[in-house]
Design a protein around this motif. Structure first.
Motif, PDB file in Angstrom:
ATOM      1  N   ILE A 111       0.843  -1.200   0.000  1.00 20.15           N
ATOM      2  CA  ILE A 111       0.000   0.000   0.000  1.00 20.15           C
ATOM      3  C   ILE A 111       0.875   1.246   0.000  1.00 20.15           C
ATOM      4  O   ILE A 111       0.634   2.192  -0.750  1.00 20.15           O
ATOM      5  N   ALA A 112       1.906   1.238   0.826  1.00 19.67           N
ATOM      6  CA  ALA A 112       2.790   2.406   0.920  1.00 19.67           C
ATOM      7  C   ALA A 112       3.481   2.705  -0.400  1.00 19.67           C
ATOM      8  O   ALA A 112       3.806   3.856  -0.690  1.00 19.67           O
ATOM      9  N   THR A 113       3.679   1.684  -1.220  1.00 18.00           N
ATOM     10  CA  THR A 113       4.395   1.880  -2.481  1.00 18.00           C
ATOM     11  C   THR A 113       3.473   1.829  -3.703  1.00 18.00           C
ATOM     12  O   THR A 113       3.950   1.914  -4.831  1.00 18.00           O
ATOM     13  N   ALA A 114       2.182   1.702  -3.491  1.00 13.91           N
ATOM     14  CA  ALA A 114       1.242   1.573  -4.613  1.00 13.91           C
ATOM     15  C   ALA A 114       1.282   2.768  -5.543  1.00 13.91           C
ATOM     16  O   ALA A 114       1.060   2.630  -6.745  1.00 13.91           O
ATOM     17  N   ASP A 115       1.547   3.949  -5.007  1.00 14.79           N
ATOM     18  CA  ASP A 115       1.600   5.155  -5.833  1.00 14.79           C
ATOM     19  C   ASP A 115       3.026   5.458  -6.303  1.00 14.79           C
ATOM     20  O   ASP A 115       3.331   6.570  -6.716  1.00 14.79           O
ATOM     21  N   GLN A 116       3.898   4.455  -6.231  1.00 14.83           N
ATOM     22  CA  GLN A 116       5.281   4.522  -6.716  1.00 14.83           C
ATOM     23  C   GLN A 116       6.191   5.423  -5.890  1.00 14.83           C
ATOM     24  O   GLN A 116       7.287   5.761  -6.326  1.00 14.83           O
ATOM     25  N   LYS A 117       5.744   5.844  -4.717  1.00 12.00           N
ATOM     26  CA  LYS A 117       6.607   6.613  -3.825  1.00 12.00           C
ATOM     27  C   LYS A 117       6.221   6.262  -2.389  1.00 12.00           C
ATOM     28  O   LYS A 117       5.076   5.950  -2.114  1.00 12.00           O
ATOM     29  N   VAL A 118       7.212   6.301  -1.500  1.00 12.40           N
ATOM     30  CA  VAL A 118       6.937   6.038  -0.092  1.00 12.40           C
ATOM     31  C   VAL A 118       7.083   7.354   0.653  1.00 12.40           C
ATOM     32  O   VAL A 118       8.180   7.871   0.814  1.00 12.40           O
ATOM     33  N   ASP A 119       5.959   7.883   1.044  1.00  9.42           N
ATOM     34  CA  ASP A 119       5.930   9.108   1.831  1.00  9.42           C
ATOM     35  C   ASP A 119       6.408   8.764   3.246  1.00  9.42           C
ATOM     36  O   ASP A 119       6.108   7.683   3.760  1.00  9.42           O
ATOM     37  N   GLU A 120       7.138   9.659   3.866  1.00  7.47           N
ATOM     38  CA  GLU A 120       7.651   9.415   5.217  1.00  7.47           C
ATOM     39  C   GLU A 120       6.502   9.171   6.205  1.00  7.47           C
ATOM     40  O   GLU A 120       6.631   8.388   7.145  1.00  7.47           O
ATOM     41  N   ARG A 121       5.358   9.809   5.970  1.00  7.72           N
ATOM     42  CA  ARG A 121       4.199   9.593   6.853  1.00  7.72           C
ATOM     43  C   ARG A 121       3.682   8.167   6.717  1.00  7.72           C
ATOM     44  O   ARG A 121       3.269   7.544   7.701  1.00  7.72           O
TER      45      ARG A 121
END
Length: 155
Positions: free
Chosen positions: A37-47
């Protein structure tokens, strides 16, 4: 990561002698699904990363270092993933309906952590919920509770 889990379950199915700690396996499966889920949008936001660590720490009563290590491992090994089915089959075999509900809620909490729900995140959570046979009412309840809790945390 899926490759490693598949290998483990193949060894078990073949009756090979392996040391298995089901609790650890379940924790890594949870970490892996939330990392997806954290990487589904191709970036890992720190939050999102912080939410992953916090959720694993709190749910499985881990110390901070262990939770961070699990998140790092889940994020770094996600490229080895081949199929959601392998994870969800293990969830179906080992999780009660309540545990499945909590997993989906945690996935929503990771998705809400950055303040926006990406279409890929929603699709992935919906797909996991279907594969683990979580009733639609519990799926929508998990989303609503995660949204409400994320809004409380933002205040």
């Amino acid at each position: 990561m899926l490759h490693q889990l598949r290998k483990l379950f193949e060894q078990i199915g073949a009756g090979e002698s392996v040391e298995v700690r089901p609790e650890k396996d379940v924790r890594m499966i949870s970490a892996a699904l939330m990392a997806e889920i954290a990487t589904a949008d191709q970036k890992v936001d720190e939050r999102e990363r912080s939410a992953l660590v916090r959720l694993l720490r709190d749910h499985y009563q881990l110390d901070e270092t262990t939770a961070e290590d699990m998140v790092e491992r889940a994020l770094s090994e996600r490229d080895e993933a081949t199929s959601l089915y392998e994870f969800t089959q293990t969830v179906n075999d080992n999780f009660s309906e309540r545990d499945k509900y909590l997993l989906v809620k945690q996935m929503w909490m990771v998705a809400f952590a950055d303040g926006e729900i990406d279409a890929f995140e929603e699709h992935l959570i919906r797909r996991v919920a279907e594969l683990i046979y979580l009733p639609h009412g519990l799926f929508t309840r998990a989303r609503a509770e995660a949204r409400d809790e994320s809004q409380l945390g933002a205040d």
